[in-house]
Design a protein around this motif. Structure first.
Motif, short mmCIF file in Angstrom:
data_model
loop_
_atom_site.label_atom_id
_atom_site.label_comp_id
_atom_site.label_asym_id
_atom_site.label_seq_id
_atom_site.Cartn_x
_atom_site.Cartn_y
_atom_site.Cartn_z
N GLU A 260 0.85 -1.19 0.00
CA GLU A 260 0.00 0.00 0.00
C GLU A 260 0.88 1.24 0.00
N VAL A 261 0.63 2.11 -0.95
CA VAL A 261 1.37 3.37 -1.08
C VAL A 261 0.36 4.50 -1.15
N GLU A 262 0.43 5.40 -0.20
CA GLU A 262 -0.49 6.53 -0.13
C GLU A 262 -1.95 6.07 -0.21
N GLY A 263 -2.23 4.99 0.49
CA GLY A 263 -3.60 4.49 0.58
C GLY A 263 -4.07 3.66 -0.58
N MET A 264 -3.19 3.38 -1.55
CA MET A 264 -3.56 2.58 -2.73
C MET A 264 -2.62 1.39 -2.86
N GLU A 265 -3.20 0.25 -3.24
CA GLU A 265 -2.40 -0.96 -3.45
C GLU A 265 -1.78 -0.92 -4.84
N ILE A 266 -0.48 -1.19 -4.92
CA ILE A 266 0.22 -1.09 -6.19
C ILE A 266 0.35 -2.45 -6.85
N HIS A 311 -5.32 -0.64 -8.78
CA HIS A 311 -3.96 -1.07 -8.46
C HIS A 311 -2.92 -0.38 -9.34
N GLU A 312 -3.31 -0.05 -10.56
CA GLU A 312 -2.37 0.55 -11.49
C GLU A 312 -2.18 2.05 -11.26
N ALA A 313 -3.14 2.69 -10.61
CA ALA A 313 -3.14 4.15 -10.50
C ALA A 313 -1.89 4.68 -9.81
N ILE A 314 -1.57 4.13 -8.63
CA ILE A 314 -0.40 4.64 -7.91
C ILE A 314 0.87 4.23 -8.64
N GLY A 315 0.84 3.10 -9.35
CA GLY A 315 2.00 2.68 -10.13
C GLY A 315 2.33 3.63 -11.24
N ILE A 316 1.30 4.22 -11.85
CA ILE A 316 1.54 5.21 -12.91
C ILE A 316 2.31 6.40 -12.35
N ARG A 317 1.95 6.83 -11.15
CA ARG A 317 2.69 7.94 -10.51
C ARG A 317 4.11 7.54 -10.18
N SER A 358 5.46 7.96 2.45
CA SER A 358 4.95 6.67 2.03
C SER A 358 5.61 6.22 0.74
N LEU A 359 5.78 7.13 -0.19
CA LEU A 359 6.42 6.80 -1.46
C LEU A 359 7.88 6.44 -1.24
N GLN A 360 8.59 7.24 -0.43
CA GLN A 360 9.99 6.95 -0.14
C GLN A 360 10.14 5.60 0.54
N ALA A 361 9.23 5.30 1.47
CA ALA A 361 9.31 4.03 2.20
C ALA A 361 9.12 2.85 1.25
N TYR A 362 8.19 2.98 0.30
CA TYR A 362 7.97 1.90 -0.64
C TYR A 362 9.21 1.68 -1.51
N LEU A 363 9.77 2.76 -2.05
CA LEU A 363 10.93 2.62 -2.90
C LEU A 363 12.12 2.03 -2.14
N LYS A 364 12.27 2.43 -0.88
CA LYS A 364 13.35 1.85 -0.07
C LYS A 364 13.15 0.36 0.11
N GLU A 365 11.91 -0.04 0.38
CA GLU A 365 11.61 -1.47 0.55
C GLU A 365 11.86 -2.22 -0.76
N MET A 366 11.50 -1.62 -1.88
CA MET A 366 11.76 -2.24 -3.18
C MET A 366 13.25 -2.46 -3.39
N LEU A 367 14.06 -1.47 -3.07
CA LEU A 367 15.50 -1.58 -3.26
C LEU A 367 16.11 -2.60 -2.31
N ASP A 368 15.59 -2.67 -1.09
CA ASP A 368 16.06 -3.71 -0.15
C ASP A 368 15.77 -5.09 -0.72
N GLY A 369 14.59 -5.26 -1.32
CA GLY A 369 14.24 -6.54 -1.92
C GLY A 369 15.14 -6.88 -3.11
N MET A 370 15.51 -5.88 -3.89
CA MET A 370 16.42 -6.11 -5.00
C MET A 370 17.76 -6.62 -4.50
N GLU A 371 18.17 -6.17 -3.33
CA GLU A 371 19.42 -6.68 -2.76
C GLU A 371 19.27 -8.13 -2.30
#
Length: 382
Positions: A260-266, A311-317, A358-371
């Protein structure tokens, strides 16, 4: 085509009956089945009958058709010290396919063909086409004024105009810009080969709802040709009817979705961002992504488009943020793993000032997962 080992990998909650047509296509084009394997990665909802079905196909065609069930996955990862990867990849998601990629690489595959269970085989020489991955070959190298190419423009559609039909993930901010493509005959090392699709193209949900596009054929100028990206151009690439060389394994990470990012599931950007990251690294390392045959029929499974739109809306942003960072950063490294880790670090430096918490937290989690993925590849492959 050089003699390569090729692994077809899918994940499904149904019997992978579509594999039969791929096997028949390989036989009809006079390829020896001993160079191929077919892997189905199961999930919590996959019926137990799938294992018997795969074993039956193996016996019928005297080839390797493997089913990797949930317990098989757990046992394999535990035996190799990949518990973090097991915790990271969610169940009931396409991301379990990552395990199939990694297993195929460990087993010695040179090329992995990633398929969705609604990608139906056509008459092209599938093995011959995908078997060229990792080779230098003649292509139409494309450049674009804004450095973005739309592979959906290679198809003819039932609609009178395909001008506004874009591949899923093509950034909205780049859609109204000048797209006067230039094509030049070149020899390029093709490391990812993305096949095209008839019937339902891979477009975003807004386009599905507004246009309901149906692809009828490849445009004549692109018949039997590959269009490859130059060293400055990006284009979405997905993980259906797509082959990649296993040297790229550290880059071929289908990113888990559902947060969930800014209240929307990505959702729906897992393979898109995989492709963008891989293209950035290939620009550094000298390889390219090419689009064209084999062409499959995309007999798209039933989808709840209204739900997917949410689900796609927040992903577009988020896509715009990732694209802006990607175009701005410079990465370095002499190997694919080095470049991938450098890309992760360069992104980390940029996301600290991007958007909401919220956006920064998601991107950080994504990068941690990439590691986590990079560490798993390091354990298995190096």
């Amino acid at each position: 085509m050089s003699r390569k080992s090729i692994s077809f990998v899918t994940t499904t909650i149904s019997q992978p009956t579509f594999f039969e047509d791929y096997i028949e296509n390989i036989i009809e084009n006079d390829h020896s089945l001993d160079r191929f394997e077919f892997v189905t990665v199961g999930d919590l909802s996959t019926p137990t009958s799938v294992r018997d079905y795969c074993e039956g196909l193996s016996d019928e065609y005297d080839t390797t058709v493997r089913y990797v069930g949930v317990q098989d996955q757990i046992d394999w990862m535990e035996s190799r010290g990949l518990e973090r990867l097991d915790e990271y990849l969610p169940y009931n998601s396409i991301q379990r396919r990552n395990i199939g990629y990694l297993q195929a690489s460990e087993a010695g595959a040179d090329v992995i063909v990633s398929l969705d269970d609604d990608n139906l085989a056509q008459d092209d020489d599938i093995a011959g086409d995908f078997g060229t991955v990792g080779e230098t070959q003649s292509v139409l190298e494309v450049s674009a004024p804004n450095n973005w190419y739309n592979s959906a423009s290679m198809m003819e559609y039932e609609q009178e105009s395909s001008r506004d039909i874009y591949h899923r993930g093509f950034p909205y901010s780049r859609r109204d810009e000048e797209q006067g493509y230039s094509f030049t005959e070149r020899n390029r090392m093709v490391m990812i080969r993305a096949g095209l699709w008839l019937d339902v193209p891979d477009v975003d949900v807004i386009t599905h709802l507004e246009r309901g596009p149906r692809a009828t054929s490849v445009k004549e100028r692109f018949n039997n040709r590959l269009v490859a990206l130059d060293n400055e151009t990006f284009c979405p690439v997905n993980t259906q009817n797509t082959a990649f060389h296993t040297d790229l394994m550290p880059l071929i990470h289908t990113i888990p979705m559902g947060d969930e990012v800014e209240g929307m599931e990505i959702s729906r950007f897992d393979d898109i961002w995989l492709g963008f990251f891989a293209e950035k690294i290939l620009q550094e390392m000298g390889g390219t992504v090419a689009y064209g045959s084999p062409v499959s029929i995309h007999d798209r499974n039933r989808h709840n488009l209204n739900r997917e739109l949410e689900h796609e809306a927040i992903g577009i942003r988020l896509n715009e943020v990732i694209v802006d960072i990607l175009e701005d950063i410079k990465i370095s490294g002499s190997t694919y793993p080095e470049c991938y880790r450098d890309l992760i670090e360069k992104f980390r430096q940029q996301v600290r000032s991007e958007g909401s918490y919220s956006l920064q937290a998601y991107l950080k989690e994504m990068l941690d997962g990439m590691e986590v993925w990079a560490d798993a590849c390091n354990k298995i492959l190096y």
